[in-house]
Design a protein around this motif. Structure first.
Motif, mmCIF file in Angstrom:
data_model
loop_
_atom_site.group_PDB
_atom_site.id
_atom_site.type_symbol
_atom_site.label_atom_id
_atom_site.label_comp_id
_atom_site.label_asym_id
_atom_site.label_seq_id
_atom_site.Cartn_x
_atom_site.Cartn_y
_atom_site.Cartn_z
ATOM 1 N N GLY A 122 68.288 27.674 12.804
ATOM 2 C CA GLY A 122 69.367 27.711 13.785
ATOM 3 C C GLY A 122 68.876 28.018 15.182
ATOM 4 N N LEU A 123 67.637 27.661 15.449
ATOM 5 C CA LEU A 123 67.010 27.938 16.738
ATOM 6 C C LEU A 123 66.641 26.626 17.435
ATOM 7 C CD1 LEU A 123 64.611 30.698 15.394
ATOM 8 C CD2 LEU A 123 66.646 31.090 16.807
ATOM 9 N N ALA A 124 66.300 26.731 18.701
ATOM 10 C CA ALA A 124 65.864 25.576 19.483
ATOM 11 C C ALA A 124 64.608 25.952 20.262
ATOM 12 C CB ALA A 124 66.975 25.145 20.436
ATOM 13 N N GLN A 125 64.012 24.976 20.893
ATOM 14 C CA GLN A 125 62.779 25.235 21.648
ATOM 15 C C GLN A 125 62.943 26.354 22.667
ATOM 16 O OE1 GLN A 125 60.659 22.071 23.489
ATOM 17 N NE2 GLN A 125 60.764 20.759 21.692
ATOM 18 N N GLN A 126 64.102 26.411 23.339
ATOM 19 C CA GLN A 126 64.289 27.436 24.368
ATOM 20 C C GLN A 126 64.326 28.842 23.785
ATOM 21 O OE1 GLN A 126 66.518 24.916 23.937
ATOM 22 N NE2 GLN A 126 68.592 25.722 23.813
ATOM 23 N N ASP A 127 64.425 28.966 22.454
ATOM 24 C CA ASP A 127 64.384 30.275 21.808
ATOM 25 C C ASP A 127 62.958 30.745 21.531
ATOM 26 O OD1 ASP A 127 67.244 30.452 21.672
ATOM 27 O OD2 ASP A 127 67.188 29.110 19.934
ATOM 28 N N VAL A 166 56.704 32.913 17.763
ATOM 29 C CA VAL A 166 57.758 33.907 17.625
ATOM 30 C C VAL A 166 58.944 33.429 18.460
ATOM 31 C CG1 VAL A 166 58.438 36.311 18.015
ATOM 32 C CG2 VAL A 166 56.083 35.768 17.329
ATOM 33 N N ALA A 167 60.119 33.462 17.856
ATOM 34 C CA ALA A 167 61.340 33.079 18.562
ATOM 35 C C ALA A 167 62.285 34.259 18.620
ATOM 36 C CB ALA A 167 62.017 31.892 17.850
ATOM 37 N N TYR A 168 63.103 34.263 19.659
ATOM 38 C CA TYR A 168 64.096 35.334 19.842
ATOM 39 C C TYR A 168 65.435 34.691 20.169
ATOM 40 C CZ TYR A 168 66.645 39.275 21.749
ATOM 41 O OH TYR A 168 67.576 40.234 21.967
ATOM 42 N N LYS A 169 66.466 35.116 19.440
ATOM 43 C CA LYS A 169 67.827 34.676 19.740
ATOM 44 C C LYS A 169 68.757 35.822 19.376
ATOM 45 C CE LYS A 169 71.103 30.940 19.194
ATOM 46 N NZ LYS A 169 71.294 29.581 18.681
#
Length: 125
Positions: free
Chosen positions: A60-65, A117-120
């Motif tokens: 449920g993430l995208a590149q901008q995350d 690593v992603a952050y949302k």
């Protein structure tokens, strides 16, 4: 209470691992490697970013995350070719912090490995 979830758990070359671990707003994508090791650096890099894109979408993430990306290259002579693939994929307006280092990888035909690593922020219900 924040929970920890793991997915894409597998055994690869004798090592048990989870490719994706999530806790709260943070998702870690660990040890992404090309599936076909016969290709050159551009083919291997394209495969890894395609895997990362699919895993982001699944989470449920995208590149901008994307928050940070670390790329291990077998040889820094591949740096320009890697960047050609990376720059064709990454979100120009929201690139993550990225570093690229070289070092011996555990297989001679493996040209790169990626950790991201992603952050949302979690949305309250």
């Amino acid at each position: 209470m924040t929970t920890l979830t793991r997915s894409h758990t597998e055994t690869m070359d004798g090592a048990k691992r989870s490719l994706v671990c999530k806790t709260g707003a943070w998702t870690h994508f660990i040890g992404l490697q090309p599936r076909n090791l016969d290709g050159d650096i551009k083919e291997q890099a394209a495969d890894v970013v395609a895997q990362l894109e699919a895993l982001l979408e699944e989470a449920g993430l995208a590149q901008q995350d994307l928050f940070t990306v670390t790329i291990w290259l077998k040889d820094m002579r591949y740096f320009s070719a890697l960047n050609a693939v990376w720059n064709g994929w990454v979100d120009d307006a929201n690139p993550p912090a990225r570093t690229c280092v070289s070092g011996e990888l555990y297989r001679p035909d493996l040209l790169l490995e990626v950790v991201a690593v992603a952050y949302k922020s979690e949305v309250a219900a």
